[in-house]
Design a protein around this motif. Structure first.
Motif, mmCIF file in Angstrom:
data_model
loop_
_atom_site.group_PDB
_atom_site.id
_atom_site.type_symbol
_atom_site.label_atom_id
_atom_site.label_comp_id
_atom_site.label_asym_id
_atom_site.label_seq_id
_atom_site.Cartn_x
_atom_site.Cartn_y
_atom_site.Cartn_z
ATOM 1 N N PHE A 151 138.244 156.246 103.875
ATOM 2 C CA PHE A 151 137.192 154.994 103.087
ATOM 3 C C PHE A 151 135.972 155.687 103.456
ATOM 4 O O PHE A 151 134.935 155.280 102.393
ATOM 5 C CB PHE A 151 137.573 153.448 103.361
ATOM 6 N N TYR A 154 134.489 158.674 101.322
ATOM 7 C CA TYR A 154 134.055 158.524 100.297
ATOM 8 C C TYR A 154 133.692 157.939 99.277
ATOM 9 O O TYR A 154 132.871 157.876 98.681
ATOM 10 C CB TYR A 154 135.575 158.078 99.868
ATOM 11 N N THR A 155 133.256 157.380 100.838
ATOM 12 C CA THR A 155 132.281 155.135 100.397
ATOM 13 C C THR A 155 130.659 156.384 100.978
ATOM 14 O O THR A 155 129.598 155.790 99.551
ATOM 15 C CB THR A 155 133.263 153.946 101.090
ATOM 16 N N GLN A 158 129.932 158.172 97.862
ATOM 17 C CA GLN A 158 129.855 157.476 96.135
ATOM 18 C C GLN A 158 128.393 156.882 96.606
ATOM 19 O O GLN A 158 127.992 156.455 95.075
ATOM 20 C CB GLN A 158 131.190 156.876 95.770
ATOM 21 N N CYS A 171 135.160 148.072 98.882
ATOM 22 C CA CYS A 171 136.187 148.428 99.317
ATOM 23 C C CYS A 171 137.912 147.886 98.804
ATOM 24 O O CYS A 171 138.537 148.712 98.746
ATOM 25 C CB CYS A 171 136.059 149.033 100.857
ATOM 26 N N ARG A 173 138.545 146.058 96.445
ATOM 27 C CA ARG A 173 139.083 146.847 95.152
ATOM 28 C C ARG A 173 140.378 147.828 95.349
ATOM 29 O O ARG A 173 141.779 147.429 94.607
ATOM 30 C CB ARG A 173 138.318 147.263 94.320
ATOM 31 N N ILE A 174 140.594 148.279 96.349
ATOM 32 C CA ILE A 174 141.365 149.163 96.657
ATOM 33 C C ILE A 174 142.335 148.286 97.620
ATOM 34 O O ILE A 174 141.932 147.968 98.947
ATOM 35 C CB ILE A 174 141.127 150.525 97.224
ATOM 36 N N TYR A 184 147.714 153.599 90.005
ATOM 37 C CA TYR A 184 146.521 152.677 91.380
ATOM 38 C C TYR A 184 146.378 151.670 91.089
ATOM 39 O O TYR A 184 145.621 150.609 91.811
ATOM 40 C CB TYR A 184 145.458 153.604 90.571
ATOM 41 N N ASN A 271 141.398 162.193 94.929
ATOM 42 C CA ASN A 271 139.798 161.453 94.992
ATOM 43 C C ASN A 271 139.827 162.396 96.760
ATOM 44 O O ASN A 271 140.639 162.837 97.352
ATOM 45 C CB ASN A 271 140.343 160.347 96.293
ATOM 46 N N VAL A 273 138.459 163.132 99.935
ATOM 47 C CA VAL A 273 138.112 162.081 100.470
ATOM 48 C C VAL A 273 137.343 162.525 102.391
ATOM 49 O O VAL A 273 136.581 161.721 102.761
ATOM 50 C CB VAL A 273 139.422 160.747 101.437
ATOM 51 N N ARG A 281 135.546 162.755 93.475
ATOM 52 C CA ARG A 281 136.396 162.758 92.471
ATOM 53 C C ARG A 281 137.083 164.244 91.173
ATOM 54 O O ARG A 281 136.003 163.924 91.043
ATOM 55 C CB ARG A 281 137.122 161.383 92.062
ATOM 56 N N TYR A 311 126.783 152.546 88.044
ATOM 57 C CA TYR A 311 127.009 150.967 88.628
ATOM 58 C C TYR A 311 126.034 150.724 89.767
ATOM 59 O O TYR A 311 125.565 150.803 89.667
ATOM 60 C CB TYR A 311 128.342 152.207 90.286
ATOM 61 N N TYR A 346 129.989 144.779 88.961
ATOM 62 C CA TYR A 346 131.020 145.998 89.273
ATOM 63 C C TYR A 346 131.964 145.479 88.462
ATOM 64 O O TYR A 346 133.367 145.594 88.792
ATOM 65 C CB TYR A 346 131.376 146.327 90.501
HETATM 66 N N1 UDP Z 1 137.164 154.116 97.911
HETATM 67 C C1 UDP Z 1 137.347 154.896 99.047
HETATM 68 N N2 UDP Z 1 138.601 155.760 99.167
HETATM 69 C C2 UDP Z 1 139.054 155.943 97.719
HETATM 70 C C3 UDP Z 1 138.962 154.959 97.044
HETATM 71 C C4 UDP Z 1 138.168 154.147 96.952
HETATM 72 O O1 UDP Z 1 136.668 155.188 99.969
HETATM 73 O O2 UDP Z 1 140.280 156.390 98.208
HETATM 74 C C5 UDP Z 1 136.342 152.929 98.296
HETATM 75 C C6 UDP Z 1 134.985 153.465 97.414
HETATM 76 O O3 UDP Z 1 133.960 153.106 97.888
HETATM 77 C C7 UDP Z 1 135.004 153.354 95.955
HETATM 78 C C8 UDP Z 1 135.342 152.228 95.758
HETATM 79 O O4 UDP Z 1 136.607 152.388 97.053
HETATM 80 O O5 UDP Z 1 133.472 153.705 95.527
HETATM 81 C C9 UDP Z 1 135.892 151.793 94.840
HETATM 82 O O6 UDP Z 1 136.926 152.303 94.580
HETATM 83 P P1 UDP Z 1 137.409 152.115 92.644
HETATM 84 O O7 UDP Z 1 138.557 153.786 92.662
HETATM 85 O O8 UDP Z 1 137.893 151.418 91.665
HETATM 86 O O9 UDP Z 1 136.567 153.320 91.990
HETATM 87 P P2 UDP Z 1 135.607 153.237 90.675
HETATM 88 O O10 UDP Z 1 137.071 153.978 89.738
HETATM 89 O O11 UDP Z 1 135.228 151.907 90.127
HETATM 90 O O12 UDP Z 1 134.462 154.519 90.670
#
Ligand code: UDP
Ligand code: FAD
Length: 365
Positions: A151, A154-155, A158, A171, A173-174, A184, A271, A273, A281, A311, A346
């Motif tokens: 996380f 990647y975060t 992003q 985060c 969301r996951i 997923y 993704n 990471v 990604r 976003y 979002y």
């Molecule tokens: N995220 C992460 N690692 C991953 C997938 C997601 O850190 O492998 C975090 C990251 O901050 C991302 C958020 O979770 O922006 C939401 O992921 P999602 O795949 O829902 O993003 P989206 O498809 O909206 O870009």
């Protein structure tokens, strides 16, 4: 010519509004869209190799709402598709969301049951209370090592923010899994539109009461058009000429590449990471559509500060700024703010459709 409604933006919010107003309330609608196409960020088209690609990144339709699914089903047939994502870490691929398979592969374990996995998480998790941000929500479930690996970087790539600088909802969301479900999403309805999103939008918008002007910023024409009400689906801060300052939106640069190979990835999205890989990604579009065609097209996503606003960035400071704009927006009787940019939320596609349908109910009353 006088219109009942002027709609800014031809994405999900603007198109659902236009379709309902035209067909259910017999209203005359003009849509003004600054891009050269309808569909907003869900726009797809065939590239020069004959592959259906999503120009603004992979869009997978998933929802638990029967209402949303049935509404959109008027404009498209569907193909069943369950999205899978792999995370690439140190050259190896792992299922994401993290599940039993991820843990066994990463730590060379032999966790057999959901109970084993629960026990594992119990040992590694770090209790955080209250959950204030995107670091807390992950570390509280699975501890720092998994957080750092899957996380943190990647975060940062992003959002250009540390997870602790983002609301927990990002985060969050996951999910974290104890079983070996590699999908997923777990929503009840998971499909792709059979002929693509753009075709679905074309069917929604083909009505005698709907006119569309493309490649035009609404500010250029608003003083020359006669209308009763405005529906606005662009960025809310732009509407008010950035009066309180700019709301930050995160952008992406999409790089499309075509390869002679039949298929390159095990699944639609990988993704990255790791910190050292510059993109977040990589999406291989054939997986989404099941197209049987020579060669393959992929998109690489590089996050960016400037560019199209894709976003909203959910955190405390931005929510405060948003409130100032919302306060002004609520005082405008004849303007409805709707969608991901105008509400600065979002939202996934299905949430935008659900909210737009709910807003139309209010117009009917
Ligand atoms: N995220 C992460 N690692 C991953 C997938 C997601 O850190 O492998 C975090 C990251 O901050 C991302 C958020 O979770 O922006 C939401 O992921 P999602 O795949 O829902 O993003 P989206 O498809 O909206 O870009
Ligand atoms: P938009 O689609 O952004 O439409 C707004 C429209 O308004 C745009 O076409 C814009 O050009 C136009 N506009 C803006 N300003 C003006 C102006 N001044 N004048 C005229 N026109 C203007 N959701 C999912 O459910 N599943 C996914 O897999 C998924 N993947 C995504 C991947 C990425 C990379 C991104 C960025 C989003 C993803 N989403 C996904 C979210 C999805 O794109 C949105 O929920 C949905 O498209 C929002 O629709 P909207 O109408 O609110 O906004």
């Amino acid at each position: 010519m006088k219109y009942d409604y002027l709609i800014v933006g031809a994405g999900f919010a603007g198109s659902v509004m236009a379709e309902r107003l035209a067909t259910q309330l017999d209203k005359k609608v003009l849509i003004v869209e600054k891009r050269h196409h309808i569909g907003g960020n869900a726009y797809d088209e065939y590239d020069e190799h004959g592959i259906l690609v999503h120009r603004y990144g992979p869009h997978i339709f998933h929802t638990n709402s029967k209402k949303v699914f049935e509404y959109l089903s008027q404009f498209t047939e569907w193909i069943p598709y369950e999205h899978k994502v792999l995370a690439k870490l140190d050259g190896k691929l792992y299922p994401i969301p993290i599940n039993r398979i991820t843990l066994n592969k990463l730590y060379d374990l032999n966790l057999q049951t959901e109970k084993d996995v629960e026990e594992f998480y119990k040992k590694v998790r770090e209790k955080r209370y209250p959950i204030k941000n995107s670091e807390d929500i992950i570390v509280n479930q699975i501890g720092t090592d998994l957080f750092e690996k899957f996380f943190r970087h990647y975060t940062k790539k992003q959002w250009n923010l540390e997870p602790k600088e983002l609301s927990a909802s990002v985060c969050g969301r996951i999910p974290v899994r104890t079983n070996d479900d590699c999908r997923y999403f777990t929503d009840k309805y998971q499909f792709m539109p059979k002929d693509g999103y753009t075709k679905m939008f074309e069917r929604m918008l083909s009505h005698k009461n709907i006119e569309i002007v493309l490649k035009t910023d609404y500010k250029k024409i608003i003083n020359d058009v006669r209308f009763d009400k405005l529906i606005y689906t662009g960025p809310i801060d732009y509407f008010f000429d950035y009066e309180f300052g700019k709301l930050p939106y995160r952008s992406i640069r999409f790089e499309f590449k075509n390869y002679k190979d039949n298929v390159l990835q095990e699944c639609a999205v990988v993704n990255y990471v790791d910190k050292k890989v510059p993109y977040t990604r990589v999406s291989e579009y054939k997986h989404l559509t099941g197209q049987n065609i020579e060669s393959t097209s992929l998109s690489f996503e590089y996050s960016a500060k400037d560019g199209e606003p894709y976003y909203p960035i959910p955190n405390k400071a931005n929510n405060e700024l948003l409130k100032l704009y919302q306060n002004k927006a609520s005082k405008l009787e004849n303007v409805i703010f709707c969608g991901r940019l105008a509400e600065y939320q979002y939202y996934n596609m299905d949430q935008v459709v659900a909210n737009t349908l709910a807003k139309i109910q209010m117009l009917v009353k």
